[in-house]
Enzyme design. Sequence first.
Site, PDB file in Angstrom:
ATOM      1  N   ALA A  58      47.070  15.811  21.175  1.00 34.78           N
ATOM      2  CA  ALA A  58      47.557  15.431  19.844  1.00 34.78           C
ATOM      3  C   ALA A  58      49.021  15.814  19.695  1.00 34.78           C
ATOM      4  O   ALA A  58      49.546  16.660  20.429  1.00 34.78           O
ATOM      5  CB  ALA A  58      46.724  16.115  18.758  1.00 34.78           C
ATOM      6  N   ASP A  59      49.657  15.176  18.743  1.00 35.08           N
ATOM      7  CA  ASP A  59      51.030  15.517  18.381  1.00 35.08           C
ATOM      8  C   ASP A  59      51.162  15.353  16.869  1.00 35.08           C
ATOM      9  O   ASP A  59      50.604  14.410  16.293  1.00 35.08           O
ATOM     10  CB  ASP A  59      52.032  14.626  19.098  1.00 35.08           C
ATOM     11  CG  ASP A  59      53.458  15.110  18.931  1.00 35.08           C
ATOM     12  OD1 ASP A  59      53.808  16.137  19.552  1.00 35.08           O
ATOM     13  OD2 ASP A  59      54.225  14.486  18.183  1.00 35.08           O
ATOM     14  N   THR A  60      51.871  16.278  16.227  1.00 36.31           N
ATOM     15  CA  THR A  60      51.980  16.284  14.773  1.00 36.31           C
ATOM     16  C   THR A  60      53.443  16.314  14.347  1.00 36.31           C
ATOM     17  O   THR A  60      54.248  17.034  14.943  1.00 36.31           O
ATOM     18  CB  THR A  60      51.242  17.500  14.181  1.00 36.31           C
ATOM     19  OG1 THR A  60      49.859  17.434  14.533  1.00 36.31           O
ATOM     20  CG2 THR A  60      51.354  17.525  12.665  1.00 36.31           C
TER      21      THR A  60
END
Length: 211
Positions: A83-85
């Site tokens: 994931a990346d935020t």
Amino acid sequence: MGNIPGMQKGPFRNRSPLVLASGSPRRRELLSDLGLTFDVHPSPLEEPLPGPGESPASYVLRMAELKTLDVAARFRGATIIGADTAVVLGDRIMGKPRSRLDALEMLTTLSGATHQVVSGFCVVLPDGKTVSEAVSTDVDMRVSTEGELMSYIETGEPMDKAGAYAIQGVGTFLVTAIRGSYTNVVGLPVARVLEVLTATGCVEPRMPSDG
């Protein structure tokens, strides 16, 4: 890194080997709370900057897929989650602050405003198929004084957080309301990721007889 055990009484269990392609302790805790067991193998790839005109959703999806596919190449037959935020205000994508002054500038800009936290996740299934999606949550911030923000920065918490704050940590005092997934703001939209994992048979409810 060795296997991370899920909570003994967690409501789910994984049916195949599971790898978290992220070193984030927040994402690790969210998966562990579900009862899942997994290995942690962050991707060593550097994250490129957003491209000209690239939307926040496209950017976090690109980053999530980049890191997840990199790890998946080394763990074939397993389920890989990455994931990346990003914190987004208007057309500005905020990453992690480079300095305390940078953190102060970010937090001052966010003060009293509504911004979006956009997380992209990527799941590579044991058969090699990929599912990826971006989830957005609106976050309202209180008006904070420079003294309050400086004191917060002195705790050290903002320095490795996108947008320079952590909703699940000391930075909770900055947030007045959210609309959407809370765990998405933490770094992983758990409900949506779990839907993908259960629909594809990678995860199932833990039965009482499982112990």
